[in-house]
Write a protein that holds these residues in place. Structure first.
Motif, PDB file in Angstrom:
ATOM      1  N   ILE A  83      -5.902  11.819  17.838  1.00  0.00           N
ATOM      2  CA  ILE A  83      -6.316  10.458  18.167  1.00  0.00           C
ATOM      3  C   ILE A  83      -5.113   9.544  18.320  1.00  0.00           C
ATOM      4  CG2 ILE A  83      -7.521   8.428  17.245  1.00  0.00           C
ATOM      5  CD1 ILE A  83      -9.684  10.296  16.226  1.00  0.00           C
ATOM      6  N   MET A  84      -4.065   9.749  17.503  1.00  0.00           N
ATOM      7  CA  MET A  84      -2.856   8.942  17.667  1.00  0.00           C
ATOM      8  C   MET A  84      -2.266   9.159  19.064  1.00  0.00           C
ATOM      9  SD  MET A  84      -2.047   7.059  14.978  1.00  0.00           S
ATOM     10  CE  MET A  84      -0.263   6.878  15.016  1.00  0.00           C
ATOM     11  N   ASP A  85      -2.244  10.427  19.506  1.00  0.00           N
ATOM     12  CA  ASP A  85      -1.742  10.724  20.847  1.00  0.00           C
ATOM     13  C   ASP A  85      -2.628  10.078  21.907  1.00  0.00           C
ATOM     14  OD1 ASP A  85       0.347  12.183  19.830  1.00  0.00           O
ATOM     15  OD2 ASP A  85      -0.622  14.143  20.105  1.00  0.00           O
ATOM     16  N   TRP A  86      -3.945  10.168  21.698  1.00  0.00           N
ATOM     17  CA  TRP A  86      -4.891   9.604  22.679  1.00  0.00           C
ATOM     18  C   TRP A  86      -4.712   8.089  22.808  1.00  0.00           C
ATOM     19  CZ3 TRP A  86      -9.670   6.707  21.988  1.00  0.00           C
ATOM     20  CH2 TRP A  86     -10.445   6.603  23.158  1.00  0.00           C
ATOM     21  N   LEU A  87      -4.443   7.438  21.670  1.00  0.00           N
ATOM     22  CA  LEU A  87      -4.240   5.988  21.690  1.00  0.00           C
ATOM     23  C   LEU A  87      -2.821   5.613  22.105  1.00  0.00           C
ATOM     24  CD1 LEU A  87      -6.106   4.993  18.385  1.00  0.00           C
ATOM     25  CD2 LEU A  87      -6.875   4.599  20.737  1.00  0.00           C
ATOM     26  N   GLY A  88      -1.912   6.583  22.143  1.00  0.00           N
ATOM     27  CA  GLY A  88      -0.524   6.299  22.507  1.00  0.00           C
ATOM     28  C   GLY A  88       0.225   5.571  21.411  1.00  0.00           C
ATOM     29  N   LEU A  89      -0.073   5.889  20.149  1.00  0.00           N
ATOM     30  CA  LEU A  89       0.542   5.207  19.016  1.00  0.00           C
ATOM     31  C   LEU A  89       1.562   6.110  18.336  1.00  0.00           C
ATOM     32  CD1 LEU A  89      -2.660   3.632  17.372  1.00  0.00           C
ATOM     33  CD2 LEU A  89      -1.100   2.584  19.034  1.00  0.00           C
ATOM     34  N   ASP A  90       2.598   5.478  17.783  1.00  0.00           N
ATOM     35  CA  ASP A  90       3.595   6.211  17.024  1.00  0.00           C
ATOM     36  C   ASP A  90       3.365   6.083  15.530  1.00  0.00           C
ATOM     37  OD1 ASP A  90       4.986   6.982  19.351  1.00  0.00           O
ATOM     38  OD2 ASP A  90       5.989   5.030  19.422  1.00  0.00           O
ATOM     39  N   GLU A  91       2.871   4.915  15.090  1.00  0.00           N
ATOM     40  CA  GLU A  91       2.646   4.657  13.681  1.00  0.00           C
ATOM     41  C   GLU A  91       1.228   4.144  13.466  1.00  0.00           C
ATOM     42  OE1 GLU A  91       4.727   5.311  11.318  1.00  0.00           O
ATOM     43  OE2 GLU A  91       6.445   5.839  12.581  1.00  0.00           O
ATOM     44  N   PRO A  92       0.572   4.555  12.360  1.00  0.00           N
ATOM     45  CA  PRO A  92      -0.789   4.058  12.084  1.00  0.00           C
ATOM     46  C   PRO A  92      -0.868   2.534  12.046  1.00  0.00           C
ATOM     47  CG  PRO A  92      -0.268   5.898  10.653  1.00  0.00           C
ATOM     48  CD  PRO A  92       1.005   5.548  11.365  1.00  0.00           C
ATOM     49  N   GLY A  93       0.185   1.887  11.560  1.00  0.00           N
ATOM     50  CA  GLY A  93       0.179   0.430  11.453  1.00  0.00           C
ATOM     51  C   GLY A  93       0.105  -0.284  12.790  1.00  0.00           C
ATOM     52  N   GLN A  94       0.343   0.458  13.875  1.00  0.00           N
ATOM     53  CA  GLN A  94       0.276  -0.166  15.199  1.00  0.00           C
ATOM     54  C   GLN A  94      -1.170  -0.453  15.628  1.00  0.00           C
ATOM     55  OE1 GLN A  94       2.550   2.996  17.194  1.00  0.00           O
ATOM     56  NE2 GLN A  94       4.099   1.443  17.717  1.00  0.00           N
ATOM     57  N   PHE A  95      -2.101   0.152  14.914  1.00  0.00           N
ATOM     58  CA  PHE A  95      -3.521  -0.078  15.231  1.00  0.00           C
ATOM     59  C   PHE A  95      -4.132  -0.914  14.109  1.00  0.00           C
ATOM     60  CE2 PHE A  95      -8.035   1.073  14.824  1.00  0.00           C
ATOM     61  CZ  PHE A  95      -8.487   0.703  16.084  1.00  0.00           C
TER      62      PHE A  95
END
Length: 618
Positions: free
Chosen positions: A588-600
């Motif tokens: 899901i992190m890859d799908w959202l294009g995020l590097d860190e959980p805190g970015q969401f």
């Protein structure tokens, strides 16, 4: 003594005594604050706060004040009030009140509370009529049903005095079951109206709570007789005078008021007079005349036959004869003529306003090919055929009404436009619609919490539902990637599609589908994921020069990512992002294009960003 002891008149009488030889008033015609406090203390009315700004802030005091004036117990002279001589007849130092003076004052105040004779409230008169006709106490639900059933009929094409909406005489249009469904009761408002009317009657001693319901007292029966019998047109009045009185009333009340007039004539004579008056009339008067003529039963065949020989308006007589199984010559154009006449009656009171949605829906029920139906209507021979066809052509064909303000037209399709273009498109739509009312709506995403996701938006009342779809998408942060639908109790509105039974959402406005405060509908987006939004009217008011519309006033919660699986999928997404040990975390992190959980951040929301999407300068 029952009238004198009724709470409403008792307060009014005491207030008149307090006024005495004179009291100064404010510019609004009410007692000054300091003296209003005295009056409240006299009447035992609790003040709304430690300091009273205006007598207008105390509802009980204002009811007593208005009642005292309506009963003729207090007279106003500019900015001064004095006790009227009539008040002395009710109570002179504890002496016995004069019975006739007491009754006259009570009747005057109680009738005025119903709006009689100047502006009778159709809903309140319906409640009084139902209670008078009943042989048992009536529950509040029964009274609300009566108010709902009679709301808007037979006043066609004019704003309803109860709710401000436009109602149609269902029986004059084809597919009456469809229209009746659309015009069903708004339970909350009808209960409130019925409850208010019953409470006022109880306050005047005209009704009493009994057996879980409400019934008239002897005073109430006297009031009903005074209102219905006393206000009925004289038996020797002409039909025009009769219609001027009854055309603004609910059908059962109108029939009751017309009884003395109808009883003074034979059925044939009454039908002749009513039809003669109806032919040149328009709107409510025409509808009322035809409705009253139909109440006279099958006897006046001769009068209807005379009118059946005439072209045009004679279609009503030919229709009546056919319904009663009488032989009659067939006129092929009659059906189209009657449909045009029904629409014309409803459009006649609108002026430059666009056709209300019930009319557009009724037109759409006439046939699948709108252009063909318009052609049939134009060929009916009705003098207003071209005008009616022009008024309905725009909404029916997905564009603006010809010769009038824009009602429908294609959806704005704002997805992908730069913010400035969004704003210009929405502003242009508003200017062509001529909006004079703004709606404050709360849009809440169902089944999503931790945190909840909602937006508070301001939109013009004349925005179409298609335009409201654009506003919701931009304010929420959706991407216009999927189908949508608006749902009410009676219809589903969306983008027309041969596989979906939707009413075109560009043919209905916010004001038509959400006519009053607390009105609501369901907005669904992405039928696969199932994002359901509750849309509720928090406020509606006249537009001001300072209003920026549409705009987002407030909100909370981030918009879920598109295609995240609906409320339950989104809940799983939030858990997976927040927990590195979750088996779907990396995916899901890859799908959202995020590097860190805190970015969401599911709580992230900025009104400025929502307004930037809407094109509002922030």
């Amino acid at each position: 003594m029952a009238a004198l002891e009724s709470p409403a008149l008792d307060y009014a009488r005491k207030l008149a005594d307090w006024v005495g030889p004179g009291r100064d008033l404010t510019t609004r015609g009410v007692p000054r604050p300091a003296e209003a406090v005295q009056a409240c203390q006299l009447l035992g009315i609790e003040l709304p706060g430690p300091r009273l700004r205006s007598a207008l802030d105390v509802d009980e005091l204002m009811l007593a004040w208005v009642t005292a004036i309506q009963a003729g117990l207090v007279l106003l002279d500019g900015r001064r009030a004095v006790m009227a001589p009539a008040a002395a007849a009710l109570d002179t130092g504890g002496a016995r009140a004069h019975p006739q003076a007491m009754l006259d004052a009570w009747l005057a105040a109680a009738a005025a509370d119903l709006g009689v004779p100047d502006e009778p409230c159709a809903g309140c008169l319906t409640v009084l009529h139902e209670l008078r006709a009943a042989d048992r106490p009536l529950g509040l639900g029964e009274l609300a049903d009566a108010v709902a059933a009679n709301r808007g009929e037979p006043v066609a094409g004019e704003p309803c005095p109860d709710c401000g909406g436009i109602h149609v005489p269902v029986g004059l249009l084809p597919n009456s079951d469809v229209m009746a469904s659309f015009l069903g009761a708004d339970d909350e408002d009808d209960l409130e109206h019925a409850g208010g009317a019953a409470s006022n009657l109880i306050a005047f001693g005209a009704a009493a709570a009994s057996g879980g319901g409400v019934e008239l007292t002897p005073l109430g029966s006297m009031l009903a007789a005074s209102v219905f019998d006393g206000c009925a047109p004289a038996p020797d009045a002409d039909a025009k005078t009769l219609l001027a009185v009854v055309s603004e009333l609910a059908p059962p009340v109108a029939v009751l008021m017309a009884e003395p007039w109808l009883g003074a004539r034979t059925a044939d004579a009454a039908v002749r007079e009513l039809l003669a008056c109806a032919e040149p009339a328009t709107g409510a008067a025409r509808v009322a005349a035809l409705a009253l003529a139909r109440t006279l039963g099958p006897e006046p065949v001769g009068a209807w036959r005379e009118w059946a020989k005439r072209p045009g308006f004679g279609a009503y007589a030919r229709q009546w004869l056919a319904e009663h199984g009488k032989p009659v010559a067939v006129h092929p154009e009659d059906e189209a003529w009657l449909v045009v006449d029904a629409f014309n009656s409803m459009l006649s009171g609108l002026g430059d306003l666009p056709p209300p949605f019930p009319l557009v829906l009724a037109f759409q029920q006439l046939g699948d090919d709108a252009r063909e139906v318009l052609g049939v209507l134009r060929a009916s021979g009705h003098p207003a055929a071209d005008e009616v066809a022009a008024a309905l052509a725009g909404p029916a064909l997905g564009g603006p009404a010809l010769g009038g303000p824009t009602l429908g037209g294609p959806a704005l399709g704002l997805a992908g436009l730069p913010a400035g273009e969004n704003r210009r498109a929405l502003s242009a739509a508003r200017s062509t619609a001529g909006a004079d009312t703004v709606y404050q709506l709360r849009v809440s995403l169902r089944y999503v919490d931790g945190p909840p996701v909602w937006r508070q938006v301001l939109v013009p009342g004349d925005f179409t539902l298609g335009q409201l779809h654009d506003v919701i998408q931009l304010a929420m942060g959706w991407e216009f990637s999927h189908l949508h639908v608006f749902e009410t109790k009676s219809a589903r509105y969306g983008t027309p599609d041969p596989d979906l039974d939707f009413v075109d959402d560009t043919a209905a406005s916010v004001a038509q589908v959400l006519p009053r405060k607390r009105s609501k509908l369901l907005y669904s987006y992405d039928f696969g994921d199932g994002w359901d939004h509750d849309v509720v009217v928090e406020d509606r008011r006249p537009v001001t020069p300072d209003d920026v519309v549409p705009c987002c006033l407030a909100g909370g919660g981030a918009c879920p990512p598109e295609d995240s699986g609906g409320p339950w999928g989104y809940e799983n997404l939030k858990e997976a992002v927040a927990d590195p040990r979750h088996d779907q975390h990396v995916e899901i992190m890859d799908w959202l294009g995020l590097d860190e959980p805190g970015q969401f951040d599911p709580a992230a929301f900025s009104p400025d960003e929502a307004n930037t999407r809407l094109g509002v300068q922030v």
